[in-house]
Design an enzyme around this catalytic site. Structure first.
Site, mmCIF file in Angstrom:
data_model
loop_
_atom_site.group_PDB
_atom_site.id
_atom_site.type_symbol
_atom_site.label_atom_id
_atom_site.label_comp_id
_atom_site.label_asym_id
_atom_site.label_seq_id
_atom_site.Cartn_x
_atom_site.Cartn_y
_atom_site.Cartn_z
ATOM 1 C CB THR A 83 85.034 28.083 70.441
ATOM 2 O OG1 THR A 83 84.199 27.054 71.001
ATOM 3 C CG2 THR A 83 86.466 27.720 70.746
ATOM 4 C CB CYS A 196 77.284 28.081 72.220
ATOM 5 S SG CYS A 196 77.760 27.435 70.593
#
Length: 229
Positions: A83, A196
């Site tokens: 992430t 992202c």
């Protein structure tokens, strides 16, 4: 081959992409029945997201530090956080382990540095776009970083958390992202960072007039580079 420690679940949708890309890359390089040696710790994202929303980054760092320690104890030679946003707490995590953690922004900059691109647009969660932990790391390397305006940031963030993290891929959301990308290009962006790990599920090269740097792909391939080095 070194053993990769993967911290996933944030969200599991993008973690699955990491696992696939890493194994496809190992197979491509080594052939035959080769696959990656890895240990995966998949967290409950709802708990992490609550820390994010509360601004309780110390607690999040402590939690993920323990996860990193678990991977080290399980035999991982290095760690990949699957992430972008949670790299905000990487220093707390690094303090808990003796093995390296590969920073996703560093991997992304390394890829961009192979080009003549100096100004990039950044898409990601509001935490990644608005706070300094990510942008400043890129800017300290010499890049100029442009982020969407407030309304556009709200759109990008909403689609990430309410759709992409749930595996909900909508054509209308792709069009919305295309509009945000066009706006960044109009402001001078020579490329777009998909900052992202879920955005690559929605946006591809055909959706942008300028190059896209998909951090999921870049980070996963760097993990293979490190594992096979």
């Amino acid at each position: 081959m070194k053993t990769i420690g993967l911290i996933g679940g944030m969200s599991w949708e993008s973690t699955a992409a990491y696992y696939r890309i890493i194994n496809e890359e190992v197979k491509s390089r080594l052939g035959g029945l080769h696959s990656a040696k890895c240990v995966l710790y998949s967290v409950d994202f709802a708990e992490i997201q609550r820390y994010q929303a509360e601004g309780n980054w110390d607690k999040a760092g402590q939690y993920l530090g323990e996860v990193a320690y678990s991977l080290e104890q399980a035999g991982a030679d290095f760690i990949v956080i699957c992430t972008n946003t949670m790299h905000k707490v990487i220093e707390a995590m690094e303090a808990r382990v003796r093995i390296p953690i590969l920073h996703i922004a560093d991997a992304t900059y390394k890829q961009i540095s192979k080009t003549n691109i100096r100004t990039v647009g950044l898409l990601g969660t509001k935490y990644t776009m608005e706070q300094t932990f990510y942008k400043s790391r890129l800017e300290s390397s010499g890049l100029s970083v442009i982020i969407p305006n407030e309304a556009e940031r709200d759109i990008v963030n909403h689609i990430i958390f309410k759709e992409l993290c749930l595996g909900d891929i909508r054509p209308a959301s792709r069009e919305a992202y295309q509009g945000v990308i066009k706006s960044l290009i109009d402001q001078g962006a020579e490329a777009i960072i998909l900052g992202c790990t879920e955005i690559g599920l929605l946006i591809g090269e055909d959706d942008s007039e300028v190059p896209l740097f998909d951090t999921t792909v870049i980070h996963a391939i760097q993990a293979v580079d490190h594992a096979l080095d």
